[in-house]
Scaffold this motif. Structure first.
Motif, PDB file in Angstrom:
ATOM      1  N   VAL A  53       1.292  -1.372   0.181  1.00 26.31           N
ATOM      2  CA  VAL A  53       0.500   0.162   0.040  1.00 26.31           C
ATOM      3  C   VAL A  53       0.779   0.842  -0.156  1.00 26.31           C
ATOM      4  CG1 VAL A  53      -1.769   1.625   1.769  1.00 26.31           C
ATOM      5  CG2 VAL A  53      -1.863  -1.698   0.705  1.00 26.31           C
ATOM      6  N   GLU A  54       1.823   0.810   0.683  1.00 32.50           N
ATOM      7  CA  GLU A  54       2.758   2.384   0.868  1.00 32.50           C
ATOM      8  C   GLU A  54       3.498   2.558  -0.413  1.00 32.50           C
ATOM      9  OE1 GLU A  54       5.522   3.323   4.156  1.00 32.50           O
ATOM     10  OE2 GLU A  54       5.207   1.678   4.994  1.00 32.50           O
ATOM     11  N   SER A  55       3.913   1.718  -0.786  1.00 34.60           N
ATOM     12  CA  SER A  55       4.859   1.487  -2.426  1.00 34.60           C
ATOM     13  C   SER A  55       4.198   2.319  -3.564  1.00 34.60           C
ATOM     14  CB  SER A  55       5.341   0.559  -2.157  1.00 34.60           C
ATOM     15  OG  SER A  55       4.754   0.031  -4.141  1.00 34.60           O
ATOM     16  N   CYS A  56       2.660   1.742  -3.736  1.00 33.61           N
ATOM     17  CA  CYS A  56       1.382   2.482  -4.510  1.00 33.61           C
ATOM     18  C   CYS A  56       1.125   3.631  -4.182  1.00 33.61           C
ATOM     19  CB  CYS A  56       0.272   1.959  -4.324  1.00 33.61           C
ATOM     20  SG  CYS A  56       0.022  -0.278  -4.197  1.00 33.61           S
ATOM     21  N   LEU A  57       0.798   3.892  -2.646  1.00 31.81           N
ATOM     22  CA  LEU A  57       0.769   5.464  -2.296  1.00 31.81           C
ATOM     23  C   LEU A  57       1.723   7.064  -3.268  1.00 31.81           C
ATOM     24  CD1 LEU A  57      -1.228   7.436  -1.081  1.00 31.81           C
ATOM     25  CD2 LEU A  57      -0.208   6.950   1.045  1.00 31.81           C
ATOM     26  N   GLU A  58       3.224   5.538  -3.196  1.00 32.40           N
ATOM     27  CA  GLU A  58       4.281   6.905  -3.320  1.00 32.40           C
ATOM     28  C   GLU A  58       4.175   6.970  -4.527  1.00 32.40           C
ATOM     29  OE1 GLU A  58       6.206   8.479  -1.380  1.00 32.40           O
ATOM     30  OE2 GLU A  58       5.087   8.025   0.092  1.00 32.40           O
ATOM     31  N   LYS A  59       4.305   6.212  -5.760  1.00 37.08           N
ATOM     32  CA  LYS A  59       3.911   6.090  -6.661  1.00 37.08           C
ATOM     33  C   LYS A  59       2.894   6.627  -7.234  1.00 37.08           C
ATOM     34  CE  LYS A  59       5.815   1.417  -7.512  1.00 37.08           C
ATOM     35  NZ  LYS A  59       7.590   1.567  -8.368  1.00 37.08           N
ATOM     36  N   SER A  60       1.463   7.473  -6.659  1.00 38.83           N
ATOM     37  CA  SER A  60       0.859   7.769  -7.303  1.00 38.83           C
ATOM     38  C   SER A  60       1.292   9.004  -7.143  1.00 38.83           C
ATOM     39  CB  SER A  60      -0.348   7.509  -6.579  1.00 38.83           C
ATOM     40  OG  SER A  60      -0.871   6.227  -6.700  1.00 38.83           O
ATOM     41  N   LYS A  61       1.501   9.357  -6.011  1.00 45.43           N
ATOM     42  CA  LYS A  61       1.699  10.979  -5.518  1.00 45.43           C
ATOM     43  C   LYS A  61       3.351  10.957  -6.124  1.00 45.43           C
ATOM     44  CE  LYS A  61       2.410  10.230  -0.621  1.00 45.43           C
ATOM     45  NZ  LYS A  61       2.560  10.877   0.712  1.00 45.43           N
ATOM     46  N   THR A  62       3.925  10.327  -6.549  1.00 47.27           N
ATOM     47  CA  THR A  62       4.851  10.578  -7.716  1.00 47.27           C
ATOM     48  C   THR A  62       4.885  11.131  -8.582  1.00 47.27           C
ATOM     49  OG1 THR A  62       6.865   9.402  -6.698  1.00 47.27           O
ATOM     50  CG2 THR A  62       7.497  10.124  -8.877  1.00 47.27           C
ATOM     51  N   TRP A  63       3.530  10.017  -9.577  1.00 50.92           N
ATOM     52  CA  TRP A  63       3.023  10.748 -10.555  1.00 50.92           C
ATOM     53  C   TRP A  63       2.122  12.026 -10.618  1.00 50.92           C
ATOM     54  CZ3 TRP A  63       2.201   4.470 -10.961  1.00 50.92           C
ATOM     55  CH2 TRP A  63       2.849   4.261 -11.323  1.00 50.92           C
ATOM     56  N   ARG A  64       0.960  12.220 -10.202  1.00 56.57           N
ATOM     57  CA  ARG A  64       0.300  13.222  -9.316  1.00 56.57           C
ATOM     58  C   ARG A  64       1.717  14.044  -9.260  1.00 56.57           C
ATOM     59  NH1 ARG A  64      -1.640  14.640  -3.798  1.00 56.57           N
ATOM     60  NH2 ARG A  64       1.074  15.143  -3.810  1.00 56.57           N
ATOM     61  N   ASP A  65       2.865  14.686  -8.526  1.00 61.04           N
ATOM     62  CA  ASP A  65       3.440  16.028  -9.372  1.00 61.04           C
ATOM     63  C   ASP A  65       4.232  16.015 -10.539  1.00 61.04           C
ATOM     64  OD1 ASP A  65       2.983  15.823  -6.290  1.00 61.04           O
ATOM     65  OD2 ASP A  65       4.642  15.084  -6.109  1.00 61.04           O
ATOM     66  N   GLN A  66       4.671  14.148 -11.200  1.00 61.47           N
ATOM     67  CA  GLN A  66       5.033  15.304 -12.213  1.00 61.47           C
ATOM     68  C   GLN A  66       4.059  15.320 -13.446  1.00 61.47           C
ATOM     69  OE1 GLN A  66       7.176  10.992 -12.542  1.00 61.47           O
ATOM     70  NE2 GLN A  66       8.209  11.873 -14.715  1.00 61.47           N
ATOM     71  N   PHE A  67       3.313  14.999 -13.149  1.00 60.72           N
ATOM     72  CA  PHE A  67       2.465  15.237 -14.101  1.00 60.72           C
ATOM     73  C   PHE A  67       0.885  16.425 -14.146  1.00 60.72           C
ATOM     74  CE2 PHE A  67       4.006  11.159 -15.666  1.00 60.72           C
ATOM     75  CZ  PHE A  67       4.094  11.386 -16.863  1.00 60.72           C
ATOM     76  N   ASP A  68       1.338  16.980 -12.887  1.00 60.18           N
ATOM     77  CA  ASP A  68      -0.190  17.853 -12.978  1.00 60.18           C
ATOM     78  C   ASP A  68      -0.844  17.112 -12.941  1.00 60.18           C
ATOM     79  OD1 ASP A  68      -0.620  20.264 -11.447  1.00 60.18           O
ATOM     80  OD2 ASP A  68      -0.776  21.012 -13.531  1.00 60.18           O
ATOM     81  N   LEU A  69      -1.436  16.232 -12.213  1.00 60.96           N
ATOM     82  CA  LEU A  69      -3.061  15.055 -12.196  1.00 60.96           C
ATOM     83  C   LEU A  69      -3.498  15.884 -10.725  1.00 60.96           C
ATOM     84  CD1 LEU A  69      -1.616  11.276 -12.734  1.00 60.96           C
ATOM     85  CD2 LEU A  69      -1.987  13.710 -14.669  1.00 60.96           C
ATOM     86  N   PRO A  70      -4.879  15.537 -11.362  1.00 63.79           N
ATOM     87  CA  PRO A  70      -6.155  16.042 -10.242  1.00 63.79           C
ATOM     88  C   PRO A  70      -6.643  14.762  -9.582  1.00 63.79           C
ATOM     89  CG  PRO A  70      -7.110  15.702 -12.565  1.00 63.79           C
ATOM     90  CD  PRO A  70      -5.843  15.696 -12.562  1.00 63.79           C
ATOM     91  N   LEU A  71      -5.397  14.371  -8.865  1.00 62.11           N
ATOM     92  CA  LEU A  71      -5.450  13.286  -8.912  1.00 62.11           C
ATOM     93  C   LEU A  71      -6.715  12.876  -7.061  1.00 62.11           C
ATOM     94  CD1 LEU A  71      -4.463  10.567  -9.778  1.00 62.11           C
ATOM     95  CD2 LEU A  71      -2.812  10.145  -7.553  1.00 62.11           C
ATOM     96  N   SER A  72      -7.905  11.420  -7.221  1.00 58.03           N
ATOM     97  CA  SER A  72      -7.720  11.834  -5.572  1.00 58.03           C
ATOM     98  C   SER A  72      -8.268  10.540  -5.168  1.00 58.03           C
ATOM     99  CB  SER A  72      -9.839  12.236  -5.930  1.00 58.03           C
ATOM    100  OG  SER A  72     -10.303  11.680  -6.515  1.00 58.03           O
ATOM    101  N   MET A  73      -7.772   9.563  -6.081  1.00 62.77           N
ATOM    102  CA  MET A  73      -8.121   8.161  -5.448  1.00 62.77           C
ATOM    103  C   MET A  73      -6.728   7.133  -6.123  1.00 62.77           C
ATOM    104  SD  MET A  73     -11.120   5.741  -6.855  1.00 62.77           S
ATOM    105  CE  MET A  73     -12.192   6.639  -6.858  1.00 62.77           C
ATOM    106  N   VAL A  74      -6.484   6.852  -4.636  1.00 59.74           N
ATOM    107  CA  VAL A  74      -4.990   5.801  -4.654  1.00 59.74           C
ATOM    108  C   VAL A  74      -6.084   4.191  -4.653  1.00 59.74           C
ATOM    109  CG1 VAL A  74      -3.281   3.703  -4.476  1.00 59.74           C
ATOM    110  CG2 VAL A  74      -3.718   7.011  -4.344  1.00 59.74           C
ATOM    111  N   ASP A  75      -6.556   3.190  -5.767  1.00 58.27           N
ATOM    112  CA  ASP A  75      -6.887   1.782  -5.793  1.00 58.27           C
ATOM    113  C   ASP A  75      -6.186   0.712  -4.966  1.00 58.27           C
ATOM    114  OD1 ASP A  75      -8.866   0.045  -5.278  1.00 58.27           O
ATOM    115  OD2 ASP A  75     -10.085   0.276  -6.461  1.00 58.27           O
TER     116      ASP A  75
END
Ligand SMILES: Cc1ncc(COP(=O)(O)O)c(C=O)c1O
Length: 392
Positions: free
Chosen positions: A200-222
């Protein structure tokens, strides 16, 4: 009614060999409430309908959980009537399923490939409304403890992690695609809470990295499902308390994101039992066999996983025939079904104190991936009964 009472009553009422799925809705309700209440506020708990799409299961879970995860148009139809949030993901979607998902107002649709993205974008353009999507990722590395790898190894699921950046660039350039989050379901039957937390932690980290890198309006990590049942040693179950405590500790890392769990097996497996009667007991080439009314056409899981399904024996004292009752006594027995195939084995060479023709074998943990993954039509035997022992 208690399971034992049901069995005794049934044996008295009918001469037909007993064969039934027994579902305990009260247990399901209590279990679901406990899981839901143990989670932090930033977590949403969905039920993966594929584990058991039984209508009474869905109606029991609908008011407790945050929604349903569906993987086909058929599952969508079963779940949509409960008017709960839906997530739709499947590896090979049909256009009509995508349209149905959009019409049903699903909260998000999984994108599993570039072609999937193109089709969802095309259909959304035609409708003129944006579609919220989760990008399903096949990670480079997986949780090694799990029974079935769906990620971290070559599979038909998701987008290769190495291709995620180029898929994100493409998705961002499309008018009617709204990237809501990432989806990481990666395993089945993981029995280690610590490993699940690391995942779960690694999924969260990856999601945040992509969010920041691509400026995504992210709300959910499934993070999908995959929490296991210890069929081999039920006394040593998955440590949910450790997982829930670990999830609470993630609070400061969440950064406004919602964590979605899509549990199937762990929610429903323990709430169903498959009970069936021994029709014959015999020796063949020095090995003992007990043959059931029923088998892998009703409960395919042990044959599919080549494992012994956990069971207990309910002794029936009555014996209706004037001739001897075949039995095994303090020895190992293989428990098989009524099909004409040597693969119809539910338990291989396990010690029993005593097992006789006419006794009933209760297979526990049959509330998930049991009836619906089995080949019911093979040999045209009558189906088992379906009985709801306790109302929710
Ligand atoms: C995408 C997805 N989510 C959730 C699940 C549920 O997994 P489990 O029953 O192991 O919790 C599955 C099962 O295959 C799945 O494919």
């Amino acid at each position: 009614m208690k399971m034992e009472h049901f069995i005794e009553q049934k044996k008295q009422q009918s001469k037909e060999p007993l064969c039934a799925y027994l579902y305990d809705l009260k247990k399901l309700k209590t279990h679901a409430c406990e899981l839901k209440n143990s989670l932090p506020e930033f977590c949403r708990l969905f039920y993966a309908v594929k584990a058991n799409p039984d209508e009474r299961f869905l109606s029991t879970l609908a008011p407790i959980l945050d929604g349903f995860e569906v993987a086909s148009g058929g599952e969508m139809e079963k779940a949509v009537r409960f008017k709960r949030p839906l997530l739709f993901g499947a590896p090979a979607k049909k256009d009509w399923e995508l349209v149905k998902a959009m019409d049903s107002g699903v909260e998000a649709l999984n994108v599993e490939s570039f072609h999937d993205l193109n089709r969802i974008g095309y259909l959304s353009n035609q409708r003129g409304t944006p579609t919220p999507v989760l990008i399903r990722v096949n990670l480079n590395r997986d949780v090694p403890e799990s029974h079935h790898m769906m990620s971290g190894v070559p599979t038909q699921f998701g987008v290769d992690e190495r291709e995620v950046p180029s898929l994100l660039r493409k998705a961002k350039s499309m008018n009617h695609i709204s990237i809501k989050g990432f989806h990481f379901h990666a395993m089945s039957n993981n029995l280690s809470a610590q490993a699940h937390l690391r995942f779960v932690e690694s999924c969260l980290e990856k999601s945040k990295t992509w969010r920041d890198q691509f400026d995504l309006p992210l709300s959910m990590v499934d993070v999908g499902g995959g929490i296991g049942i210890n069929y081999w040693n039920p006394e040593d179950p998955f440590d949910w308390v450790t997982l829930a405590a670990g999830l609470h500790r993630l609070k400061d890392q969440m950064d406004g994101l919602t964590l979605v769990l899509e549990l199937g097996r762990f929610l429903t497996a323990a709430c169903g039992s498959y009970v069936t009667e021994v029709l014959d007991v015999k020796k063949n080439h020095d090995q003992s066999f007990a043959l059931l009314r029923g088998g892998s056409h009703h409960l395919r899981l042990p044959a599919a996983w080549k494992m012994n399904h956990p069971f207990r024996i309910h002794a029936i004292e009555e014996w209706p025939y004037p001739f001897e009752r075949p039995e095994v006594y303090h020895e190992k027995v293989t428990i098989t079904g009524e099909l004409c195939t040597p693969n119809d084995v539910l338990v291989k060479s396990v010690y029993v104190p005593r097992l006789r023709a006419g006794d009933v074998v209760i297979f526990e943990y049959a509330g998930a991936y049991a009836w619906t993954i089995s080949h019911h039509e093979f040999l045209s035997h009558p189906e088992p009964e379906f009985v709801y022992l306790h109302e929710a």
